[in-house]
Design an enzyme around this catalytic site. Sequence first.
Site, mmCIF file in Angstrom:
data_model
loop_
_atom_site.group_PDB
_atom_site.id
_atom_site.type_symbol
_atom_site.label_atom_id
_atom_site.label_comp_id
_atom_site.label_asym_id
_atom_site.label_seq_id
_atom_site.Cartn_x
_atom_site.Cartn_y
_atom_site.Cartn_z
ATOM 1 N N GLY A 1 0.996 -1.260 0.124
ATOM 2 C CA GLY A 1 -0.080 -0.516 0.301
ATOM 3 C C GLY A 1 1.698 1.420 -0.405
ATOM 4 O O GLY A 1 0.271 2.302 0.495
ATOM 5 N N SER B 1 0.494 -3.987 4.931
ATOM 6 C CA SER B 1 0.203 -3.714 6.456
ATOM 7 C C SER B 1 1.064 -2.342 7.077
ATOM 8 O O SER B 1 2.517 -1.791 6.662
ATOM 9 C CB SER B 1 1.918 -5.153 6.990
ATOM 10 N N LYS C 1 6.819 21.759 -10.224
ATOM 11 C CA LYS C 1 8.138 21.850 -10.765
ATOM 12 C C LYS C 1 8.057 21.717 -12.636
ATOM 13 O O LYS C 1 7.789 21.318 -12.962
ATOM 14 C CB LYS C 1 8.840 20.104 -10.513
ATOM 15 N N GLN D 1 5.704 29.062 -27.984
ATOM 16 C CA GLN D 1 5.530 27.951 -26.676
ATOM 17 C C GLN D 1 3.877 27.264 -26.790
ATOM 18 O O GLN D 1 4.103 28.695 -26.102
ATOM 19 C CB GLN D 1 6.812 27.718 -25.896
ATOM 20 N N THR E 1 12.757 9.032 -11.641
ATOM 21 C CA THR E 1 11.646 7.678 -13.323
ATOM 22 C C THR E 1 10.808 7.296 -12.394
ATOM 23 O O THR E 1 10.034 6.573 -13.321
ATOM 24 C CB THR E 1 12.791 7.712 -13.845
ATOM 25 N N ILE F 1 8.391 6.436 -10.155
ATOM 26 C CA ILE F 1 7.481 6.528 -10.344
ATOM 27 C C ILE F 1 6.544 6.480 -11.380
ATOM 28 O O ILE F 1 5.579 6.193 -11.828
ATOM 29 C CB ILE F 1 6.086 8.085 -9.497
HETATM 30 P P1 FAD Z 1 6.626 1.063 -0.936
HETATM 31 O O1 FAD Z 1 5.963 2.145 -0.573
HETATM 32 O O2 FAD Z 1 7.889 0.465 0.053
HETATM 33 O O3 FAD Z 1 4.995 0.738 -0.290
HETATM 34 C C1 FAD Z 1 5.459 -0.918 0.073
HETATM 35 C C2 FAD Z 1 4.538 -1.782 0.896
HETATM 36 O O4 FAD Z 1 4.273 -3.168 0.627
HETATM 37 C C3 FAD Z 1 4.044 -0.892 1.850
HETATM 38 O O5 FAD Z 1 2.679 -0.693 2.357
HETATM 39 C C4 FAD Z 1 4.299 -2.548 3.188
HETATM 40 O O6 FAD Z 1 3.183 -2.166 4.443
HETATM 41 C C5 FAD Z 1 3.793 -3.338 1.731
HETATM 42 N N1 FAD Z 1 4.220 -4.965 2.165
HETATM 43 C C6 FAD Z 1 5.619 -5.079 2.337
HETATM 44 N N2 FAD Z 1 5.243 -6.568 2.940
HETATM 45 C C7 FAD Z 1 4.428 -6.127 3.131
HETATM 46 C C8 FAD Z 1 3.563 -8.408 3.431
HETATM 47 N N3 FAD Z 1 4.880 -8.676 3.598
HETATM 48 N N4 FAD Z 1 2.642 -7.935 3.576
HETATM 49 C C9 FAD Z 1 1.623 -7.301 3.071
HETATM 50 N N5 FAD Z 1 2.199 -6.094 2.845
HETATM 51 C C10 FAD Z 1 3.537 -6.125 2.598
HETATM 52 N N6 FAD Z 1 10.503 8.383 -7.283
HETATM 53 C C11 FAD Z 1 9.781 9.362 -7.788
HETATM 54 O O7 FAD Z 1 9.716 9.478 -8.596
HETATM 55 N N7 FAD Z 1 10.608 10.698 -7.320
HETATM 56 C C12 FAD Z 1 11.666 10.865 -6.016
HETATM 57 O O8 FAD Z 1 11.797 11.255 -6.377
HETATM 58 C C13 FAD Z 1 11.863 9.633 -5.727
HETATM 59 N N8 FAD Z 1 12.561 9.625 -4.766
HETATM 60 C C14 FAD Z 1 13.440 8.213 -4.280
HETATM 61 C C15 FAD Z 1 13.775 8.269 -3.103
HETATM 62 C C16 FAD Z 1 14.668 6.759 -2.467
HETATM 63 C C17 FAD Z 1 15.784 7.043 -2.538
HETATM 64 C C18 FAD Z 1 14.356 5.873 -2.804
HETATM 65 C C19 FAD Z 1 14.906 4.794 -2.457
HETATM 66 C C20 FAD Z 1 13.521 5.863 -4.201
HETATM 67 C C21 FAD Z 1 13.092 7.120 -4.249
HETATM 68 N N9 FAD Z 1 11.415 7.080 -5.573
HETATM 69 C C22 FAD Z 1 11.693 7.931 -6.364
HETATM 70 C C23 FAD Z 1 11.032 5.835 -5.310
HETATM 71 C C24 FAD Z 1 10.011 5.607 -5.157
HETATM 72 O O9 FAD Z 1 9.784 6.187 -3.755
HETATM 73 C C25 FAD Z 1 9.101 4.772 -5.437
HETATM 74 O O10 FAD Z 1 8.797 4.324 -6.966
HETATM 75 C C26 FAD Z 1 7.301 4.750 -4.698
HETATM 76 O O11 FAD Z 1 6.873 5.320 -3.558
HETATM 77 C C27 FAD Z 1 6.574 3.007 -5.034
HETATM 78 O O12 FAD Z 1 7.211 2.188 -4.009
HETATM 79 P P2 FAD Z 1 6.185 0.900 -3.050
HETATM 80 O O13 FAD Z 1 4.907 1.017 -3.337
HETATM 81 O O14 FAD Z 1 6.665 -0.351 -5.015
HETATM 82 O O15 FAD Z 1 7.402 0.485 -2.133
#
Ligand code: FAD
Length: 503
Positions: free
Chosen positions: A16, A43, A82, A157, A349, A351
Site C-alpha cells: 500500500g 501492513s 516543478k 511555445q 523516474t 513513479i
Molecule cells: P513501498 O513504498 O516500499 O511500499 C511497500 C508496501 O508493501 C508497503 O505498504 C508495505 O506495508 C507493503 N508490504 C511489504 N511487505 C508486506 C507484507 N509481507 N505484507 C503486507 N504488506 C507488505 N521516485 C520518484 O518518482 N521520485 C523521487 O523523487 C524518488 N525518490 C526516491 C528516493 C529514494 C532514496 C528511494 C529509495 C526511492 C525514491 N523513489 C522516487 C522511488 C519511490 O519512492 C517509489 O517508486 C514509490 O514510493 C513506490 O514505492 P512502492 O509502493 O513500490 O514501495
Amino acid sequence: MQSEGNAIRNIVIVGGGTAGWMSAAVLSRWFPREYCEIHLVESSAIPTVGVGEATIPSILKINQMLGIDEPELIRRTKGTYKLGIEFDGWAKSGERYFHPFGSYGRIVGPIAFPHYWRRFRSAVGGRRAGNLEEYSLNAVAAAARKFDHKSPSPSGQRGFTSYALHFDATLYAAYLAEIAERRGVTRHDSKVVGHRMEDGSVASIALENGSKLHGDLFIDCTGFRALLIGGAMDVGFIDWSRFLPCDRAVVVQSEPLPDLPPFTRAKAGTAGWQWRIPLQDRTSNGYVYCSSYIDEEAAQTELMANLSTKATASPRLIRFRTGRRNTAWKRNVVAIGLSAGFIEPLESTSIHLLQTGLERLLNLMPTKDFRQADIDFYNRSVASEFERVRDFIVLHYHTNARTEKFWQDRRTEKIPETLRERIDLYRGYGRTFKSDDDLFGPVSWTAVMEGQGLHGETHDPFTDCIPGDSLANGLDAIRSDIQRAVANMPSHKAYIEAMLKHA
Ligand code: FAD
C-alpha cells in the site's frame, strides 16, 4: 480461446505504498466492482519507503485519468510545481545547469532547436548566442522562481504545458487510497505471511490475521521486499550496480524554503549527490551515496552541512540496489513499483516507471489463460524502458570533471554500449533522437550532455541553409519573448498561496 468465462474477476494487490494505491486507483477506474473485485493488502507494521516526492510531467496524465483536481491535490499533499531539475556541481564543482521540462525555443523545421542555437553560436560566438537555457521558458521561470498556468505563449511555445509536481509521498498515497476505496477497492491491514501455489501460479495468500485471499491476478507492490515476484515466483534480479554504484540514501526533512523554488535541486557531493525538494510546509533532503567510498556517519555529516534550511527531524537511512527484475511479470504475478526494479532517483523516474507498468498492463490485460506472448511483450518493453532510463542516469555520472575518487572512477568505469553509441553520435553534430521506448527525448539528452560539458564538434550542416541574419533575429526574438513572459508571471510562492485560497 474463450475470453468472457475466463476473465479476471479477482485482483489482489499486495502493498500500500504509492505503487499499490496507484494500481488500485487505476484498476478501479476501469473495472467496476460488479465486474471485478479488487483487494489491497498492506501492513501498518511495515512502513512504506516514504520518499518519492519529485515527479516528471507524466504524473499529470495519470492524475487526469483518475479525475484528480490539481489545486485540490496541491492542497492535500502540500505540493508545489516543478519545472525541471537544477544540477549543481555535476560537471565541475561550482558549475550548474538546468534540465528543463518542455521545449527549447521554436524553429519551424525538421530538426530540433538546439541545432539552430549551435549554428548561431558558431556564427556569432558564445557570448552573443547565450546559454541554451535562455531559450527555455521553464529554465528562465525556474531561475526567477516564477510559475503561472496562464502564461502567454512566447514565440509559439505553449506556455507551461510541461511541468510536474513535488508532493508529500505519504499524503499522495493516502489521497489515491481514498479514490480507490470510494470506487470499491477493499483494503486489508495485515501482514502477508504465506502463499499457496497451484500449477506454478499463486492461488492465494495467507494473512497474519488468519484470513486467506484468493486471486486470479496478483500485483506485487511490496517495494524492495518483492514478496511475490522475488519470493513466490522466484524471479531473479539483474544488478546494475556496476553502472550505478550508489546504494544508500540518508534522508532528512528541514524547514520550508522561503522562496519555494519551482524545481528540484541535485547537488553533487563527495561520493554521490544530494536532493532538495521544496514542499509547502517542509523541504525534503536526501544524500544518495555509494557506501564503498563514504561511510554512513560521513554521509550524514555531509548531508546536514549542505541543508539550505534547519533540519526538523533526525536523518534516516535507506538501503537500495539498482537494477530490475529479470521479468516483471511471471504467470499470474505482475510486479509494479520498487518490486519491479529501481534506478536511483536522480531524474525522478520511479513513479513514472510504475505508471507505465500500469498502462502496459491495461493494454495487455490477461484472461486466466495468461498468454505467454503477451507476458513476453510486457517484459520486453519494461526491460527496454528501464535500460534507457539507466543509460540516461549513467550519462550524468560518466561525463564529469570532478576531482574526488568516486567521480574519477565514474569517468573510467565501463558504460553500457547503448550509451556509448549515443555519446558518439552526439560528439559529431550534437545529434540525439528519441526512440519508442525512450522516456527522455532530445531536450533532456541535450540539456544533460551540454550541462555535463559534452559538446558536438560542430553544428549540424542542415542549418547552413538558413541565412545568418534571419537566424539571429529569430533567436533573439525567442529570448526576448521568454523574458517578457516570465516578467509577467507571479512568483511560484504567491501563485501557490493564491491557489490555496481558492482550492
Ligand atoms: P513501498 O513504498 O516500499 O511500499 C511497500 C508496501 O508493501 C508497503 O505498504 C508495505 O506495508 C507493503 N508490504 C511489504 N511487505 C508486506 C507484507 N509481507 N505484507 C503486507 N504488506 C507488505 N521516485 C520518484 O518518482 N521520485 C523521487 O523523487 C524518488 N525518490 C526516491 C528516493 C529514494 C532514496 C528511494 C529509495 C526511492 C525514491 N523513489 C522516487 C522511488 C519511490 O519512492 C517509489 O517508486 C514509490 O514510493 C513506490 O514505492 P512502492 O509502493 O513500490 O514501495
